[in-house]
Write an enzyme that holds these catalytic residues in place. Structure first.
Site, PDB file in Angstrom:
ATOM      1  N   CYS A 121      38.191  32.916  36.919  1.00 36.12           N
ATOM      2  CA  CYS A 121      38.377  34.079  37.471  1.00 36.12           C
ATOM      3  C   CYS A 121      38.838  34.143  38.790  1.00 36.12           C
ATOM      4  O   CYS A 121      39.331  34.982  39.608  1.00 36.12           O
ATOM      5  CB  CYS A 121      36.996  35.033  37.658  1.00 36.12           C
ATOM      6  N   ASP A 148      36.703  33.115  41.319  1.00 32.33           N
ATOM      7  CA  ASP A 148      35.522  33.183  42.336  1.00 32.33           C
ATOM      8  C   ASP A 148      34.280  32.721  41.730  1.00 32.33           C
ATOM      9  O   ASP A 148      33.728  32.953  40.656  1.00 32.33           O
ATOM     10  CB  ASP A 148      35.552  34.398  43.173  1.00 32.33           C
ATOM     11  N   CYS A 150      34.210  41.453  44.379  1.00 32.27           N
ATOM     12  CA  CYS A 150      33.630  40.278  45.017  1.00 32.27           C
ATOM     13  C   CYS A 150      32.382  40.948  45.651  1.00 32.27           C
ATOM     14  O   CYS A 150      31.308  39.937  45.476  1.00 32.27           O
ATOM     15  CB  CYS A 150      34.450  39.999  46.118  1.00 32.27           C
TER      16      CYS A 150
END
Lengths: 147, 393
Positions: free
Chosen positions: A33, A35, A102
Site C-alpha cells: 500500500c 505505508d 494516513c
C-alpha cells in the site's frame, strides 16, 4: 497542500526510533500500500511514559506518526485508546482529503501497540480481541469521496 | 524564498524560452487580429499561424498541410485515437497499444472499449520495451490502429518506432505515436518512420502550455471532434491560439536546430547521475533501459522508502523532481508504468524521476549528489523495512 504543522512534523519528526525492551509494539499497514507504521511503547503504572515510531510512507504518514507519539506520551492507556484518526489530523491542523487514510494508520498503530501490551500483561478482556486487525490496502479508507 | 531552485522535472514541463516569448508577445497586444478576419491585422495573424505550421512540418519532415494545431498533447492523443477509431469502424474495431502509454492514450482506449471497440494492451519487458514481433502477432484482420508512444514519460524508454511503423505500413494499418516526450530530444522523420499520426506538446520543449499539434498524414481517415468554424481546414474549430501557435513554431524550430548539442549535454548529465547514484546509494534499481532512453531521463527506485517523502525532502533542499508513488499519483496504486515493467508495489512506491533540461549544469548534479544520499539514508533510518534488512531478517 500540507499545513505548516504537517511540514514541521515531517521535516523534524519527534520520537523517531525504537525502544529497547518495549512494553508494547504494534505494526500496521503493508509495503504494497505504500505505508507501514511501527509503534513502540514504554508503559509504567498504566501510563505511557515513552513512545517511538518507525514509518515507511509519505509526508502525511510520517507527520501523523510523529504527532500521535506526542499525543499519547504522558497519557493513560485508556486515554491513548480514545485518540482517533480525527484527533490526530486536527492536531496537525488538518490533512488533505486524499491523506486522511494516513491518520487511520496512526490510530491503528497506537491501538495495535496497546493490544500487544495488554496481551503480554494478561489484560486483554473479552471483546478486546481485535482492537486493530491487519487490513489490506483496499479495506483502508483512502479517499473522502469514496463514501 | 529567494533560494535557487534546481529544476529537474523537465518531463513535467519546461520554462518558456526567452526567444520564444519574444515572438509570442506581439500576438497578445499589437497583433490581436482574428486570423479569420479579412483586414490586415487578421491577415497578419493568419500568416503567423501558417509560418508556425511550416516550422512544425519542417521539424518532423512533414507537409504543412499535415499539421493541425490542438489545445494540448492530450487533445492530440484523444483526437488521433478516437478520431481514427470512429472514422474506420466500418473496417474493424481492434486497436493495439501498450500497457505503458500516457493516460491520454490509455484512457481514450478504455473509453473506446466501453463503446464496442476491442483493445490489445501489449506488455513490455523489464526495461519497458515493446518488441515489433509482439506487435505483428497482435495484428488481426479487424485491426484499424496501432498507437505506441515514442518515448515513455516516466522511465524514458525509447520504442523501436521505425520497425513498428514498417509493420503497420506493410499491413495497411494506421500508426499513431505519442511523441510528446520525444520531440526536441530525438530526431523524428515521419516519412522514414512510417508514422501516420504523431502528437506534439509545446510546453515540453520550452514552448508555452496550452498548445499542441497533431500530424495527420495526407489521406488518413479521421473524424473531427471540435465542431464549429472552419479553422484548421474545417477539422478543428475554434479561434486559434495565435500566440501559442507562434510559440510552438519557434520552440520546435530551436529544439530541432540544437538537438545534437542538447542531447550530448543531457546524456552526459544523465549518465553521470546514473553512475553516481548506483555507486553511492545501496539498494537502488534503475528503471527503464540503460541506453535506449531519453537523453535527460533518470529514474530510480530506492528500496524501503516512499517517493513522496523523498520529493518533499528534496524540495526542502531546493531540488524539484517527481515520483511514481501512489501518494503522488493521487490513486491507490503506484504508476502503471512501473508496475508494467514488473516492479513490486513496494519498490514502485519508492521511485524518483529526474529529468534534466538545458539549464542544468554539473554543479546541479554536484548539489543533487550531496543531498540525495543523505535524504535517502535519513528516510531509511525512519523506515521499519530498512530496520529488518539491517538486522538481516
Amino acid at each position: 497542500m500540507y499545513s505548516e504543522k504537517v511540514m514541521d512534523h515531517f521535516s523534524n519528526p519527534r520520537n523517531v526510533g525504537e525502544i529497547v525492551n518495549p512494553d508494547g509494539v504494534g505494526e500496521i499497514g503493508n509495503a504494497k500500500c505504500g505505508d507501514i507504521m511501527k509503534m513502540y511503547l514504554k508503559i509504567e503504572n498504566n501510563i505511557i511514559v515513552d513512545a517511538k515510531f518507525k514509518t515507511f510512507g509519505c509526508g502525511a504518514a510520517i507527520a501523523t506518526s510523529s504527532m500521535s507519539t506526542e499525543l499519547i506520551i504522558g497519557k493513560t492507556v485508556d486515554e491513548a485508546l480514545s485518540i482517533t484518526n480525527k484527533s490526530v489530523a486536527e492536531a496537525l491542523d488538518g490533512l488533505p482529503p486524499a491523506k486522511m487514510h494516513c491518520s487511520n494508520l496512526a490510530e491503528e498503530a497506537i491501538r495495535s501497540a496497546i493490544e500487544d501490551y495488554k496481551r503480554k500483561n494478561g489484560l486483554l478482556e473479552d471483546g478486546d480481541g481485535c482492537i486493530a486487525c491487519g487490513r489490506r490496502c483496499d479495506d483502508i479508507h483512502h479517499h473522502e469521496d469514496e463514501d | 524564498m529567494d533560494k535557487k531552485i534546481i529544476y529537474m522535472d523537465h518531463s513535467a514541463t519546461t520554462p518558456v524560452d526567452s526567444q520564444v516569448l519574444d515572438e509570442m508577445l506581439p500576438y497578445f497586444t499589437k497583433n490581436y487580429g482574428n486570423p479569420s478576419s479579412i483586414y490586415s491585422i487578421g491577415r497578419e495573424s493568419k500568416k503567423a499561424i501558417e509560418d508556425a505550421r511550416e516550422r512544425v512540418a519542417k521539424a518532423v519532415f512533414a507537409q504543412p498541410r499535415e499539421i493541425f494545431f490542438t489545445g494540448s498533447g492530450t487533445e492530440a492523443d484523444n483526437w488521433a485515437v478516437k478520431g481514427v477509431a470512429y472514422s474506420n469502424k466500418n473496417k474493424g474495431n481492434h486497436i493495439i497499444t501498450t500497457t505503458i502509454e500516457h493516460h491520454a492514450v490509455m484512457h481514450a482506449c478504455q473509453y473506446l472499449e466501453s463503446d464496442g471497440f476491442e483493445v490489445t494492451y501489449l506488455p513490455v519487458d523489464e526495461n519497458g520495451l515493446v518488441s515489433p514481433e509482439q506487435v505483428l502477432e497482435a495484428i488481426k484482420p479487424n485491426t484499424i490502429l496501432i498507437s505506441i508512444m515514442f518515448a515513455n514519460n516516466e522511465i524514458g524508454t525509447i520504442q523501436p518506432i521505425g520497425e513498428i511503423g514498417k509493420i503497420a505500413r506493410d499491413k495497411g494499418i494506421y500508426f499513431h505515436t505519442d511523441a510528446v516526450q520525444a520531440i526536441g530530444n530525438i530526431p523524428i522523420n515521419v516519412s522514414e518512420l512510417n508514422v501516420d499520426l504523431l502528437s506534439i506538446s509545446a510546453h515540453k520543449f520550452y514552448g508555452p502550455k496550452g498548445i499542441g499539434a497533431l500530424y495527420i498524414r495526407k489521406g488518413v481517415k479521421i473524424t473531427s471532434f471540435i465542431h464549429g468554424g472552419a479553422q484548421e481546414r474545417g477539422r478543428r474549430a475554434s479561434t486559434e491560439n495565435v500566440a501559442g501557435i507562434v510559440g510552438l513554431g519557434k520552440a520546435i524550430e530551436i529544439a530541432t536546430l540544437n538537438i545534437d548539442d542538447y542531447n550530448k549535454k543531457l546524456i552526459e548529465l544523465r549518465d553521470r547521475t546514473i553512475f553516481e547514484i548506483m555507486k553511492k546509494i545501496p539498494f537502488v534499481r534503475l528503471n527503464g533501459h540503460q541506453h535506449k532512453r531519453l537523453p535527460g531521463n533518470v529514474n530510480f527506485s530506492f528500496e524501503f522508502i516512499e517517493g513522496e517523502s523523498l520529493l518533499l525532502m528534496l524540495d526542502m533542499k531546493g531540488i524539484a523532481a517527481s515520483s511514481g508513488s501512489a501518494c503522488t499519483s493521487g490513486s491507490l496504486d503506484p504508476s502503471h508504468v512501473l508496475l508494467s515493467i514488473g516492479l513490486p508495489h513496494e519498490i514502485a512506491h519508492g521511485s524518483l524521476r529526474l529529468s534534466f533540461g538545458k539549464d542544468n549544469t554539473h554543479e546541479d548534479i554536484d548539489q543533487l549528489m550531496k543531498e540525495l544520499p543523505v535524504i535517502v539514508e535519513r528516510l531509511r533510518e525512519m523506515s521499519p523495512l530498512y530496520e529488518k534488512v539491517k538486522r538481516g531478517n
